[in-house]
Scaffold this active site. Structure first.
Site, PDB file in Angstrom:
ATOM      1  N   ASN A  47       0.838  -1.198   0.000  1.00  0.00           N
ATOM      2  CA  ASN A  47       0.000   0.000   0.000  1.00  0.00           C
ATOM      3  C   ASN A  47       0.873   1.249   0.000  1.00  0.00           C
ATOM      4  O   ASN A  47       1.977   1.266   0.538  1.00  0.00           O
ATOM      5  CB  ASN A  47      -1.004  -0.007   1.157  1.00  0.00           C
ATOM      6  CG  ASN A  47      -0.390  -0.067   2.538  1.00  0.00           C
ATOM      7  OD1 ASN A  47       0.605  -0.742   2.769  1.00  0.00           O
ATOM      8  ND2 ASN A  47      -1.010   0.616   3.486  1.00  0.00           N
ATOM      9  N   VAL A  48       0.355   2.280  -0.669  1.00  0.00           N
ATOM     10  CA  VAL A  48       1.034   3.560  -0.773  1.00  0.00           C
ATOM     11  C   VAL A  48      -0.010   4.631  -0.462  1.00  0.00           C
ATOM     12  O   VAL A  48      -0.916   4.872  -1.253  1.00  0.00           O
ATOM     13  CB  VAL A  48       1.628   3.778  -2.184  1.00  0.00           C
ATOM     14  CG1 VAL A  48       2.282   5.150  -2.283  1.00  0.00           C
ATOM     15  CG2 VAL A  48       2.621   2.674  -2.524  1.00  0.00           C
ATOM     16  N   GLU A  49       0.105   5.233   0.722  1.00  0.00           N
ATOM     17  CA  GLU A  49      -0.865   6.240   1.142  1.00  0.00           C
ATOM     18  C   GLU A  49      -0.524   7.608   0.567  1.00  0.00           C
ATOM     19  O   GLU A  49       0.558   7.825   0.014  1.00  0.00           O
ATOM     20  CB  GLU A  49      -0.921   6.303   2.673  1.00  0.00           C
ATOM     21  CG  GLU A  49      -1.448   5.019   3.269  1.00  0.00           C
ATOM     22  CD  GLU A  49      -1.495   5.026   4.777  1.00  0.00           C
ATOM     23  OE1 GLU A  49      -2.101   4.105   5.328  1.00  0.00           O
ATOM     24  OE2 GLU A  49      -0.920   5.941   5.423  1.00  0.00           O
ATOM     25  N   CYS A  58      -3.873   0.623  -2.626  1.00  0.00           N
ATOM     26  CA  CYS A  58      -3.781  -0.558  -1.778  1.00  0.00           C
ATOM     27  C   CYS A  58      -2.741  -1.523  -2.351  1.00  0.00           C
ATOM     28  O   CYS A  58      -2.307  -1.392  -3.497  1.00  0.00           O
ATOM     29  CB  CYS A  58      -5.143  -1.228  -1.669  1.00  0.00           C
ATOM     30  SG  CYS A  58      -5.765  -1.786  -3.251  1.00  0.00           S
ATOM     31  N   GLU A  60      -3.139  -4.610  -3.204  1.00  0.00           N
ATOM     32  CA  GLU A  60      -3.687  -5.400  -4.308  1.00  0.00           C
ATOM     33  C   GLU A  60      -3.606  -4.634  -5.629  1.00  0.00           C
ATOM     34  O   GLU A  60      -3.316  -5.215  -6.678  1.00  0.00           O
ATOM     35  CB  GLU A  60      -5.135  -5.796  -4.019  1.00  0.00           C
ATOM     36  CG  GLU A  60      -5.289  -6.745  -2.846  1.00  0.00           C
ATOM     37  CD  GLU A  60      -5.431  -6.056  -1.479  1.00  0.00           C
ATOM     38  OE1 GLU A  60      -5.896  -6.721  -0.542  1.00  0.00           O
ATOM     39  OE2 GLU A  60      -5.088  -4.857  -1.364  1.00  0.00           O
ATOM     40  N   CYS A  91     -10.415  -6.372   1.007  1.00  0.00           N
ATOM     41  CA  CYS A  91     -11.717  -5.704   1.099  1.00  0.00           C
ATOM     42  C   CYS A  91     -12.555  -6.059  -0.136  1.00  0.00           C
ATOM     43  O   CYS A  91     -12.063  -6.686  -1.078  1.00  0.00           O
ATOM     44  CB  CYS A  91     -11.535  -4.193   1.207  1.00  0.00           C
ATOM     45  SG  CYS A  91     -10.985  -3.410  -0.331  1.00  0.00           S
TER      46      CYS A  91
END
Length: 149
Positions: A47-49, A58, A60, A91
């Site tokens: 993940n990379v916010e 995310c 995935e 999710c």
């Protein structure tokens, strides 16, 4: 698909290694994902916010991008882990993404054990649904003239 001899521990270790590259300064919740491709490659993602939360990526999404950037193919086995290396359930959005690139036979290591994608996302909407709709006699065609009245 038989997974009795599949090395889930090795795939989980690759997910954990990918998680080590996560950029999660806002949530503090790093995530890594790894999947086996039908040609034997392993693809990973993390993940990379972003300060604008809605534009974060995310793990995935990163994994599917890596899949296509490295030649495409179909995912056969998938696992996602958190910062402690514990298995996470994707999710709903990510389940849809994984279904698109692995299909109903994709095997996922989940919090409840190994599950097929069609058990994780039953009655999934996918490419076949679009084809079936396009072939339906009542389907509205994008190139059809629209009557303004």
């Amino acid at each position: 698909m038989d997974d009795s001899s599949f090395d889930w521990a090795a795939l989980r270790a690759q997910a954990a290694a990918a998680m080590g590259h996560a950029y999660a300064p806002y949530s503090g919740f790093p995530v890594g994902a790894a999947a086996l491709v039908d040609d034997g490659r392993v693809v990973t993602g993390c993940n990379v916010e972003n300060a604008a939360y809605g534009v974060g990526l995310c793990a995935e999404c990163g994994l599917v991008s890596a899949l296509h950037a490295s030649g495409g193919g179909r995912l056969t086995h998938f696992v996602c882990v958190n910062g402690d290396g514990d298995v996470l359930m994707p999710c709903g959005r990510c389940r849809q993404l994984l279904f698109e690139h692995g299909g109903p036979d994709l095997l996922l290591l989940t919090v409840s054990g190994v599950r097929r994608m069609d058990a994780v996302l039953p009655d999934a909407f996918g490419p076949a649904a679009l084809t079936e709709y396009a072939d339906h006699p009542h389907a509205r065609r994008a190139d059809a003239a629209v009557d303004p009245d």
